[in-house]
Design an enzyme around this catalytic site. Structure first.
Site, short mmCIF file in Angstrom:
data_model
loop_
_atom_site.label_atom_id
_atom_site.label_comp_id
_atom_site.label_asym_id
_atom_site.label_seq_id
_atom_site.Cartn_x
_atom_site.Cartn_y
_atom_site.Cartn_z
N HIS A 1 0.83 -1.21 0.00
CA HIS A 1 0.00 0.00 0.00
C HIS A 1 0.86 1.26 0.00
CE1 HIS A 1 -3.18 -2.76 0.87
NE2 HIS A 1 -2.71 -3.06 2.06
N HIS B 1 -7.13 -4.65 -0.87
CA HIS B 1 -6.46 -5.92 -1.15
C HIS B 1 -7.14 -6.64 -2.30
CE1 HIS B 1 -6.23 -5.02 3.19
NE2 HIS B 1 -4.96 -5.19 2.98
#
Lengths: 331, 331
Positions: free
Chosen positions: B57, B219
Site C-alpha cells: 500500500h 487488497h
C-alpha cells in the site's frame, strides 16, 4: 481501454483544470491557450523558466511549476508537442523583464515549436534562451528524435536551473547552469508493459508476457533490445551500467541518483531498483550524495522504470538542495 | 508476472532497505524485526505515533514517518499483517515516555496483532492507546474485516493526529483528535484492473475488459458490485455520492477532498476524478477547503482510485495545515 477519463478529446484540458483547482495556492491554469503558470505570476527581476511538451508524462511539467523551479509549463495533447500559440503566452507570462529560459526535451516537434515560439517572443521584445535536454543513452536517433531523447534528467535541469534563477542569477548564468546539468546527466529506461494513448485506444506496442523492452522511450518508442523478463537486479544493471559508462563516472565522483517510475509501477519496486543501482554505483567507487525515487516523468500507465544519474559538483548540489515549492517536488 | 523484484520472499525487506538508504535524513530502517522509525529517534516529551499493516500500500505507512506525522511504521508481508514481534519494538522506539497512539486500519489480522503488541508493551511499561480506522463505506463486513474496512482516510488520521502530537498534546488529547478524524472521514474506491501479489504470481481476481469493481477493498476484496466500464464522471458519482450521503454532508460544510490512486493510475486521470468530485460537492453546497491528489494508499499496481472526504472543523484544518516532513507528504 480502461481509463478514468470522459473523452479522449478533452482529457488533457479536464485534467489540467482539475490540477489547477486542487492546487490554486501554487499554480494558475490558463484555458485558452492552455498553459500553467505560478499562482503569483512572474517574479519581478527573476529570470523566467518555461518548459512543456506532450501530456501523459505527469507530473512533468506542470507539477514542477512553483517557487524554485518553473514559472510556466505548456501541456500539449497526449504525447504530442504543444503549439507555438500555447508556448508564446507562457513565455510572456514568465517574463518579468529579466528574460526567459526555455527547457526543451529533445523531440523534433518540441524543438521546432519552442524554436518558433522563441522567435516570435523575441520579436515581441522577450529575451529567450533555449536549452535542449538529451539525456537518454539508449539510442542515438529514434522514432521522434534526431539525436538522443530527453527524458527524466529533465527534472534535474528544471530543479537546478530553477534554483539558480531563484537566487538571482542572470539569463546567461541560468542558461550556463542548465547546460552544465545537461552535460552531466544521463538516463535509461525499461518497459515491462506498454501504455495506451487515449485517442488511439489500443496499446502503443506489443510486448509479450515474458519480455521487456530495454532502452524504451517515454512514448513507448523502441529501445535498444527486447530481452526475456529478468530479476530486478539484472534489469537494474542493464540500465545503470550504460548510464555510468556513458557519463564516464570515476571513483570519488558524487552523484544524484533518480529512480523514476513510468506511471504504473508500485513505489516498492522502485526502491528495489534504487537499492541495486546504489550498490552498483558504490562498487564503482561513486558516492550517491542525493536521491530521488518516485513517479516524475511517466508514460501514462506504463509499468517500468528509468535510472538517471547526475554528476554533482558543489554548486549543483547546493542548487539541488535549495528550497522548492511545487506540487510534485517540495522541500 | 512482471515485477521489478528479485524474489517474492525478500521483496518487502529489500524494498524497505532501499527506502531507508534513499531517505536516511528522514527515516531509520530496523531490519530484524522489520520496522521504520524517525531518523532522529523518539522526540522527548512528545506522544509517539505508530502505524502499520500489510505491505503493498506504499507510501502507507513508512512514507508517513517523519516530523509532524508518524514516529514508527511496521510493514508486514504483502497484504498481510505485521506480527506483534515487529509491532512491539516499534512501539518501544516511538515511546519517549509520553505514551504511544497506535493507528490501525480495520482488518482482523491488524487489529488482533496490534492488540497483542499493545498488551505486551503495556506490561513493559508503555502507555498505549489504539484507534481503529474504518472509513470505507462500500461494505459493512468483508473478506478480511468485521465492520468497515480502513482505507485512504488513514492518511488524514495519521497527518492530523501527528500534528496534534507535534504541538504537544497529551496521549488522551491526541487519541481524541484521531477519533474525531475517524468519525468524520469516509472513503470509497473503484478498481479498473486487479493486482498481483508477488508470492501468488497471478492476479488476485478476474475483472473482464469491460467491467469495473465499485467499492473495491485495498487488497482486491470484492466491493459492492460490478458495473460496465463508464466515463470518469459517472464513476466518480458512484464513489462520491455514497461517501457524502454516509457522512451526512450539509450545505456550508467544509471538507478535505482526497483523490487517491491505487498505484497504476496516471496522475492525469486522478485530476479528472478530482474535478468531478469537487463539482459534485459544490452542487451540495459543500466547500472543498483542502485537497490532496496522488498515490497515498495503493494496492500494488492496481488501476483505480478512491475518493475520501473529511469534514473539517477549525482545529482539524489547522492541524492538517501544520508542517509535515515525511517522504510522501511534505509542507
Amino acid at each position: 481501454m480502461k481509463k478514468l477519463i470522459n473523452d479522449p478529446q478533452t482529457v488533457v484540458a479536464e485534467s489540467v483544470a482539475g490540477f489547477g483547482l486542487a492546487h490554486a495556492d501554487v499554480v494558475a491554469v490558463h484555458a485558452d491557450p492552455l498553459f500553467v503558470s505560478r499562482a503569483g505570476g512572474a517574479v519581478p527581476g527573476k529570470v523566467g523558466l518555461v518548459s512543456g511538451g506532450g501530456s501523459g508524462h505527469e507530473p512533468l511539467h506542470a507539477g514542477f511549476v512553483g517557487k524554485g523551479m518553473l514559472d510556466a509549463a505548456v501541456p500539449g495533447p497526449v504525447f504530442t508537442s504543444p503549439t507555438p500559440d500555447q508556448i508564446g503566452p507562457a513565455i510572456a507570462a514568465a517574463d518579468s523583464g529579466a528574460g526567459v529560459l526555455a527547457i526543451v526535451k529533445n523531440y523534433t516537434g518540441d524543438v521546432l515549436n519552442f524554436e518558433t515560439a522563441a522567435e516570435l517572443a523575441d520579436a515581441d521584445g522577450h529575451r529567450v534562451r533555449t536549452v535542449v535536454v538529451a539525456d537518454d543513452v539508449a539510442v542515438e536517433d529514434s522514432l521522434y528524435t534526431a539525436g538522443r531523447r530527453g527524458v527524466a534528467g529533465t527534472v534535474a535541469v528544471e530543479k537546478i536551473a530553477g534554483a539558480a534563477a531563484e537566487r538571482g542569477d542572470g539569463l546567461e548564468q541560468v542558461t550556463e547552469v542548465a547546460e552544465r546539468v545537461i552535460a552531466n546527466v544521463r538516463s535509461m529506461g525499461v518497459a515491462l508493459t506498454a501504455c495506451t494513448v487515449p485517442h488511439a485506444g489500443v496499446p502503443s506496442f506489443d510486448l509479450p508476457d515474458d519480455e521487456i523492452e530495454v532502452g524504451i522511450g517515454i512514448h513507448g518508442e523502441p529501445g535498444r533490445r527486447r530481452v526475456p523478463m529478468a530479476r530486478a537486479d539484472e534489469i537494474t544493471e542493464m540500465l545503470l551500467d550504460p548510464v555510468a559508462d556513458d557519463l564516464g563516472l570515476a571513483p570519488g565522483d558524487k552523484v544524484l541518483l533518480l529512480v523514476n517510475g513510468m506511471g504504473g509501477t508500485p513505489a516498492s519496486e522502485l526502491y528495489v531498483v534504487y537499492g541495486r543501482a546504489r550498490r552498483l554505483l558504490e562498487e564503482r567507487g561513486v558516492e550517491v550524495a542525493r536521491s530521488l525515487v518516485g513517479n516524475y516523468v511517466t508514460s501514462l500507465e506504463m509499468q517500468g522504470a528509468s535510472v538517471t544519474v547526475l554528476r554533482l559538483d558543489e554548486e549543483l548540489t547546493e542548487l539541488w538542495d535549495a528550497p522548492v515549492h511545487t506540487t510534485a517536488l517540495r522541500w
